[in-house]
Design a protein around this motif. Sequence first.
Motif, PDB file in Angstrom:
ATOM      1  N   VAL A   4       0.853  -1.196   0.000  1.00 17.21           N
ATOM      2  CA  VAL A   4       0.000   0.000   0.000  1.00 17.21           C
ATOM      3  C   VAL A   4       0.887   1.244   0.000  1.00 17.21           C
ATOM      4  CG1 VAL A   4      -1.810   1.276   1.204  1.00 17.21           C
ATOM      5  CG2 VAL A   4      -1.814  -1.239   1.231  1.00 17.21           C
ATOM      6  N   TYR A   5       0.736   2.054  -1.041  1.00 16.62           N
ATOM      7  CA  TYR A   5       1.496   3.297  -1.198  1.00 16.62           C
ATOM      8  C   TYR A   5       0.569   4.472  -0.923  1.00 16.62           C
ATOM      9  CZ  TYR A   5       5.063   0.515  -3.606  1.00 16.62           C
ATOM     10  OH  TYR A   5       6.023  -0.418  -3.921  1.00 16.62           O
ATOM     11  N   ILE A   6       0.970   5.372  -0.012  1.00 14.49           N
ATOM     12  CA  ILE A   6       0.132   6.552   0.252  1.00 14.49           C
ATOM     13  C   ILE A   6       0.549   7.687  -0.691  1.00 14.49           C
ATOM     14  CG2 ILE A   6      -0.446   5.968   2.621  1.00 14.49           C
ATOM     15  CD1 ILE A   6       1.645   8.106   3.509  1.00 14.49           C
ATOM     16  N   VAL A   7      -0.449   8.463  -1.103  1.00 15.43           N
ATOM     17  CA  VAL A   7      -0.181   9.545  -2.053  1.00 15.43           C
ATOM     18  C   VAL A   7      -0.398  10.924  -1.426  1.00 15.43           C
ATOM     19  CG1 VAL A   7      -0.651   8.095  -4.050  1.00 15.43           C
ATOM     20  CG2 VAL A   7      -2.530   9.374  -3.035  1.00 15.43           C
ATOM     21  N   ASP A   8      -0.633  10.949  -0.110  1.00 10.91           N
ATOM     22  CA  ASP A   8      -0.777  12.211   0.622  1.00 10.91           C
ATOM     23  C   ASP A   8      -0.625  11.903   2.114  1.00 10.91           C
ATOM     24  OD1 ASP A   8      -1.136  14.893   1.067  1.00 10.91           O
ATOM     25  OD2 ASP A   8      -3.266  14.940   0.541  1.00 10.91           O
ATOM     26  N   HIS A   9      -0.580  12.943   2.939  1.00  8.71           N
ATOM     27  CA  HIS A   9      -0.479  12.820   4.404  1.00  8.71           C
ATOM     28  C   HIS A   9       0.827  12.174   4.861  1.00  8.71           C
ATOM     29  CE1 HIS A   9      -4.464  14.259   4.349  1.00  8.71           C
ATOM     30  NE2 HIS A   9      -5.136  13.130   4.474  1.00  8.71           N
TER      31      HIS A   9
ATOM     32  N   TRP B 232       1.078  10.998  -8.650  1.00  9.31           N
ATOM     33  CA  TRP B 232       1.012  10.303  -7.369  1.00  9.31           C
ATOM     34  C   TRP B 232       2.401   9.899  -6.881  1.00  9.31           C
ATOM     35  CZ3 TRP B 232      -3.640   6.759  -8.997  1.00  9.31           C
ATOM     36  CH2 TRP B 232      -4.836   7.464  -8.786  1.00  9.31           C
ATOM     37  N   ALA B 233       3.425  10.385  -7.505  1.00 13.35           N
ATOM     38  CA  ALA B 233       4.792  10.108  -7.063  1.00 13.35           C
ATOM     39  C   ALA B 233       5.651  11.332  -7.326  1.00 13.35           C
ATOM     40  CB  ALA B 233       5.370   8.886  -7.786  1.00 13.35           C
ATOM     41  N   HIS B 234       6.618  11.564  -6.431  1.00 13.89           N
ATOM     42  CA  HIS B 234       7.488  12.745  -6.538  1.00 13.89           C
ATOM     43  C   HIS B 234       8.932  12.300  -6.309  1.00 13.89           C
ATOM     44  CE1 HIS B 234       8.167  17.070  -6.606  1.00 13.89           C
ATOM     45  NE2 HIS B 234       8.960  16.941  -5.564  1.00 13.89           N
TER      46      HIS B 234
ATOM     47  N   GLN C  45       7.050  -3.394 -11.441  1.00 13.12           N
ATOM     48  CA  GLN C  45       7.496  -2.291 -10.589  1.00 13.12           C
ATOM     49  C   GLN C  45       7.824  -1.022 -11.376  1.00 13.12           C
ATOM     50  OE1 GLN C  45       7.666  -3.077  -7.122  1.00 13.12           O
ATOM     51  NE2 GLN C  45       7.821  -0.894  -6.710  1.00 13.12           N
ATOM     52  N   ASP C  46       8.578  -1.123 -12.456  1.00 20.44           N
ATOM     53  CA  ASP C  46       8.953   0.093 -13.199  1.00 20.44           C
ATOM     54  C   ASP C  46       7.751   0.725 -13.888  1.00 20.44           C
ATOM     55  OD1 ASP C  46       8.807  -2.070 -14.952  1.00 20.44           O
ATOM     56  OD2 ASP C  46      10.298  -1.232 -16.330  1.00 20.44           O
ATOM     57  N   VAL C  47       6.830  -0.103 -14.395  1.00 18.93           N
ATOM     58  CA  VAL C  47       5.610   0.415 -15.022  1.00 18.93           C
ATOM     59  C   VAL C  47       4.728   1.072 -13.954  1.00 18.93           C
ATOM     60  CG1 VAL C  47       3.544  -0.176 -16.350  1.00 18.93           C
ATOM     61  CG2 VAL C  47       5.715  -1.336 -16.822  1.00 18.93           C
ATOM     62  N   PHE C  48       4.693   0.452 -12.789  1.00 18.39           N
ATOM     63  CA  PHE C  48       3.930   1.012 -11.667  1.00 18.39           C
ATOM     64  C   PHE C  48       4.388   2.435 -11.355  1.00 18.39           C
ATOM     65  CE2 PHE C  48       4.173   1.824  -7.029  1.00 18.39           C
ATOM     66  CZ  PHE C  48       2.815   1.955  -6.752  1.00 18.39           C
ATOM     67  N   TRP C  49       5.706   2.631 -11.197  1.00 18.11           N
ATOM     68  CA  TRP C  49       6.202   3.951 -10.831  1.00 18.11           C
ATOM     69  C   TRP C  49       5.983   4.972 -11.941  1.00 18.11           C
ATOM     70  CZ3 TRP C  49       6.458   5.545  -6.273  1.00 18.11           C
ATOM     71  CH2 TRP C  49       6.908   4.752  -5.219  1.00 18.11           C
ATOM     72  N   ARG C  50       6.145   4.571 -13.195  1.00 18.28           N
ATOM     73  CA  ARG C  50       5.890   5.510 -14.297  1.00 18.28           C
ATOM     74  C   ARG C  50       4.421   5.914 -14.324  1.00 18.28           C
ATOM     75  NH1 ARG C  50       9.436   2.211 -17.377  1.00 18.28           N
ATOM     76  NH2 ARG C  50       7.740   1.329 -18.609  1.00 18.28           N
ATOM     77  N   THR C  51       3.541   4.943 -14.053  1.00 20.28           N
ATOM     78  CA  THR C  51       2.108   5.216 -14.012  1.00 20.28           C
ATOM     79  C   THR C  51       1.762   6.130 -12.844  1.00 20.28           C
ATOM     80  OG1 THR C  51       1.701   3.037 -14.969  1.00 20.28           O
ATOM     81  CG2 THR C  51      -0.189   4.129 -13.968  1.00 20.28           C
TER      82      THR C  51
END
Length: 204
Positions: free
Chosen positions: A63-68, A108-110, A96-102
């Motif tokens: 589970v990856y959080i995108v805020d807080h 949703w990623a910085h 994994q690499d497709v996940f992060w690009r998406t």
Amino acid sequence: MASDSHHPLLYVALTKLRPTQVTVGKAEVAAKRAAWKKIGRKKRAELLQTHCFPGVLGPKQRVYIVDHHHLGLALMEEAVKSVPVVVQRDFSWLEQDVFWRTMEFNRWAHPYDQHGHRVDYTVIPGSLGEMVDDPFRTLATRVRVAGGYAKDAMPYSEFLWADFYRRQLKLPAGKISAKVMQEALLLAHSHATAYLPGWTGTIE
């Protein structure tokens, strides 16, 4: 592949949550810890119920959080065990690499470090406790709270302000002095920051 037509609510251990950014403002985290210490058990329960963490399911059902992120780290350091997470999307079936690009495409990623430099996705920490301090991120938040600019719905908007201040100001030992704060507020209302989200215009 799970359906994205609804947003399931999960209770996830804070130690298991994965961040989607490299840095936080540690002073901001400390302020949230101090605020948490001041409220009673009932208020704490209410806070957790009203601050659901938006998350995304990633590879291996992580589970990856995108805020807080700041609140999550503060609660973890205060020994809170788990928090409610609203799952926005299920990307657990992606590599994994497709996940992060998406994730980055969806804002949703910085993947930027404490110097404002872009980094490889593998540098993004595996847990909230591994995030590193960016004092300019703290400065950006303090300027907003002081009325320097408006809160903006754009994801990671305060990181843009932090990067602006990183180029303009010095923070010896990461400390934010009253003089630096004054300069930062003046800059927030100058034409130099007109391109930044939440800019409220110049003060004559």
